[in-house]
Design an enzyme around this catalytic site. Sequence first.
Site, PDB file in Angstrom:
ATOM      1  N   LYS A   1       0.844  -1.202   0.000  1.00  0.00           N
ATOM      2  CA  LYS A   1       0.000   0.000   0.000  1.00  0.00           C
ATOM      3  C   LYS A   1       0.875   1.246   0.000  1.00  0.00           C
ATOM      4  O   LYS A   1       1.937   1.273   0.646  1.00  0.00           O
ATOM      5  CB  LYS A   1      -0.902  -0.024   1.235  1.00  0.00           C
ATOM      6  CG  LYS A   1      -1.985   1.062   1.261  1.00  0.00           C
ATOM      7  CD  LYS A   1      -2.895   0.891   2.482  1.00  0.00           C
ATOM      8  CE  LYS A   1      -3.951   1.976   2.585  1.00  0.00           C
ATOM      9  NZ  LYS A   1      -4.807   1.810   3.774  1.00  0.00           N
TER      10      LYS A   1
ATOM     11  N   SER B   1      -9.825   1.844   2.933  1.00  0.00           N
ATOM     12  CA  SER B   1      -8.891   2.615   2.140  1.00  0.00           C
ATOM     13  C   SER B   1      -7.891   1.751   1.377  1.00  0.00           C
ATOM     14  O   SER B   1      -7.286   2.244   0.413  1.00  0.00           O
ATOM     15  CB  SER B   1      -8.123   3.591   3.032  1.00  0.00           C
ATOM     16  OG  SER B   1      -7.315   2.889   3.949  1.00  0.00           O
TER      17      SER B   1
ATOM     18  N   SER C   1     -10.132  -0.632   7.009  1.00  0.00           N
ATOM     19  CA  SER C   1      -9.556  -0.359   5.690  1.00  0.00           C
ATOM     20  C   SER C   1      -8.995  -1.577   4.967  1.00  0.00           C
ATOM     21  O   SER C   1      -8.644  -1.479   3.793  1.00  0.00           O
ATOM     22  CB  SER C   1      -8.459   0.698   5.809  1.00  0.00           C
ATOM     23  OG  SER C   1      -9.045   1.961   5.928  1.00  0.00           O
TER      24      SER C   1
END
Lengths: 498, 520
Positions: free
Chosen positions: A65, A142, A166
Amino acid sequence: MLRHIQCNRHYTFSKQITRHASTTVSRTAIHDLNANVNALVFTSPETTLSKSQDGPLGNIRVAVKDNICTSDMPTTCSSEMLRNFHSPFDATVVKLLKSAGADIVGKANCDEFGMGSLNVYSAHGPVVNPHNISERRSAGGSSGGSAAAVAAGICDIALGTDTGGSIRLPASYCGVAGLKPSYGLISRWGVVSFADSLDCVGIMGCKVNGIKTTFGALSQYDPKDPSAATPDTREKARQACSLAMKSYFKSDSLNGLRIGIPQEYFPSELQPNITSSLRRILDALQSRGAQIISVSLPSTPYALSAYYVIASAEASSNMARYDGVEYGSRVNPPPGADNTKTANVYAYTRSNGFGKEVQRRILLGTYALTADAFDNYFLQAQRVRRLVRADFDQVFAVQNPLSNVKTTPNPQGVHVLLHPSAIRTAPSLEEKEAGTSSLDDYVQDVLTVPASLAGLPALSVPAGLAEDGWPVGVSAVSQWGYDDLVLEVGKAIEECLS
Amino acid sequence: MRHIGRCLLPVRRSFSQYTNAARAVKEDPRWPGWGVVIGIEVHAQIKSRRKLFSSANTSDLTEHPNTRFVPYDAAFPGTLPNLNPRCVELGIRTALALECQVQPRSTFDRKHYFYPDLPSGYQITQHYAPLATDGSLQLSQGDAKVRIKQIQLEQDTGKTMFDPRRRVSSIDLNRAGTGLMEIVSEPDLRSPEEAGDYVRTLQALLRSVGSSDGNMEQGSFRCDVNVSVNRPDAPAGTRCEIKNLNSVKFMMVAITCEVFRQIELLEKGLSVPQETRGFDEAKAETFSLRSKEDAPDYRYMPDPNLPPLLLDQTYIRDIRKSMPELPPETRSRLLAQGLSERDADVLMAIDMGREVGYDGSLGHGAVAYFDTVARGRDSKIVVNWITHELLGQLTSRKETFKENKLSAEQLGEIIDLVQGKKITGTSGRSLLRHVLAHNSSESPTKLAEQMSLLVSESDSTSLRTWCKQIIAEMPEESQAIRNGHLNVVNKMVGRVMKLSKGRADAKAVRTTLETLLATK
């Protein structure tokens, strides 16, 4: 076409790790797979692939990420503020991945600084859920890029971060498995802070086995992380967990495993077809000997508000460093601007560099921390947080290894909680782009934030498809440090569906 | 203990009762009919090798800008704080020296404000639960005891330097993140002089425990002063805070100016608005920086990265055991060893300026030097050698005690040679001079041999020979002595001493001369 590509290239982890998948997906193939999904925002050069790697993750393709620092790739956090930012160091998890032999294929798209539930607040544009590109649905957020990269076959494993859901939410929407480990087990050094007391690095993959192997490589004590669980605490939890597992995961039966269904996790917003997926799984687990028990976590209705106060307060503090002085984007005040106060000068950089969701949370958090609001918002939220944690401690049959007070375990208690990961299947991006109220976004997290507030391990695993043909996820939550138990339950659920 | 997913519930500070142990108003001829109340907040830089939460070395003013920082100090994304245990230790030493209660649990909080020399946008401090509370400091003059409200650990900021010509600010992060101790007194001081005494006594105390070098001029020790005036028996007046005072002298002047300013306002029937003021050294007056209404909201928040600091009694006890001696203890010990007040003061004054080492290691000062030499020797003789001979020589060489090249062992040996009558006092002094001049590490016994300073068996015959030679060389003086002008003997003794190169004992020379001249 990338229709229904999810998990059809999945990589099978086992004790003897085979390495066929990695060699078959070249960087060119990754570019092609990524083109319509927008899961990766940076692809690493092929050269890192050339050397054959040994180790538990030898040649496993991993996406990281974009809010996790990498010294050889940009780390933008999907923010204009860090558009051209290169971290001078690797996060501890990145170092561990490399030393375990992983092939880091690139950086995954996400909501700006991890703030968002649909991966639409990104300087790199939204992630399109690869389950069915043509429907243009959200991948969730997210860590939407991480989930989508796994689902699209771009990588075998992806690292995400989970502050309030997330990882679990996008895992659920994209039809992959995603683990948010116990808080403090995986190092946060090099992970760009959103809300430090909640932030966890987590792992996504097609199958629980792959997550388990990666978790084994990443769950290491790191003295650079001041909130890391100490080796002593880890050992204590490991022993307690393996003792519990020995009793409940014998051969083919789940005799003695007590599964709690928290009654508060079926709010009015929950779509009815979600419940039917969960019911099928519960039936299957019950037929293997597990006991299904209804439990109550009474503070759950207050968890979402408490979460947004705490997370926003910490975010407002953590975002203060982005001022355009030491690094990152900078906008100079126009000639003649009032520069008498530092904040006035920073305002140009911060108004330009932060997206509107980040700005909204900074304002919310700033307000919660002002002297007048502190007691009613921040302190009140901390009280709710303690209640949420106490709720969990009361329903579990095993003691919290972090607690210093010796309490007798609740014999009526459960070993694991199961609940839907999300209130619905993936929402449409168009719906979002048309502009819905942001409060609806926040409701996405209602089922995931309690485990975050309590720092508990939570794993979302695919639970089949809903009537609309889109994936549904179910979450397993257990006591702090019982990550292995949660993973075993996840495997049992996978077996139910196969 | 680590708290995972903690929720830190801040405890509101309870303000001590000012009236409780507060001291009575003192009548002062400078402002008759008015009482003055002063409290001081000191920020003392912790003398640790590394910064409070980062692995970067601390710096002094000699380093080039931006050479002492790591990504954490520049608030790079992804970095996390790591508490330096040495800073905690030095904070506890300070707390113990100030007779504070070291708190078994203290916490770290973030204080938010935007300023370019504060890269993270917040300072980590201990707002809700400080390291130590409820201490006291005995002033050196009078019997006043000042209560210490609390001590907290916090981060120092970087430095901003504004170039008005180019209209550009430069930022130096060398200081950013260095550990500070904020030491807050209760408003127990009653005059500018007491305030000065408090600051000097505190500086000496911090130096003696090695927690800070307490240097106001170099900015490692900074004072904010709260001043109010009131009529005797009336409640305390509204206070004003004077910030950024850079020397004890200016602090005292600033307080005096502020007292007059406040009295003038009140005597005109006006009120004193609560505000933060600066001090203009050139004009000798304070000026308003900001009013109470403009006070920023710092949005204090428990730091979510740092677990509470839990200190057990064993840890605190171990620090107490290894604590260096405090100045009052040193002084009474020296007096008990037979030193005069003056001698004790001389030694301790030198130590006020001694180097404070990193992480609590103490530079070897004059008291430690004295202690080493005095071990197994007569304290009074040793202190005489140090204060008269050694310090005298250093002064004439324009050297400080820090630059002293005569080791304690060498001085001890010189004293032993003199006391054992192996050499004369004069020879001892020349040995001392020789070592200082040549930076010699040779043993004084060997040096005495090489320089033929040792008093040998044959020296009694030599003595007679030297005396006879001088009598022969100085017939007029000899005659004068024979005629009863005994004061002339001194002149001849000097000549004999010179001839003997100091080996002869002056008393023996005088006796020999008198004997020889009388028997003629």
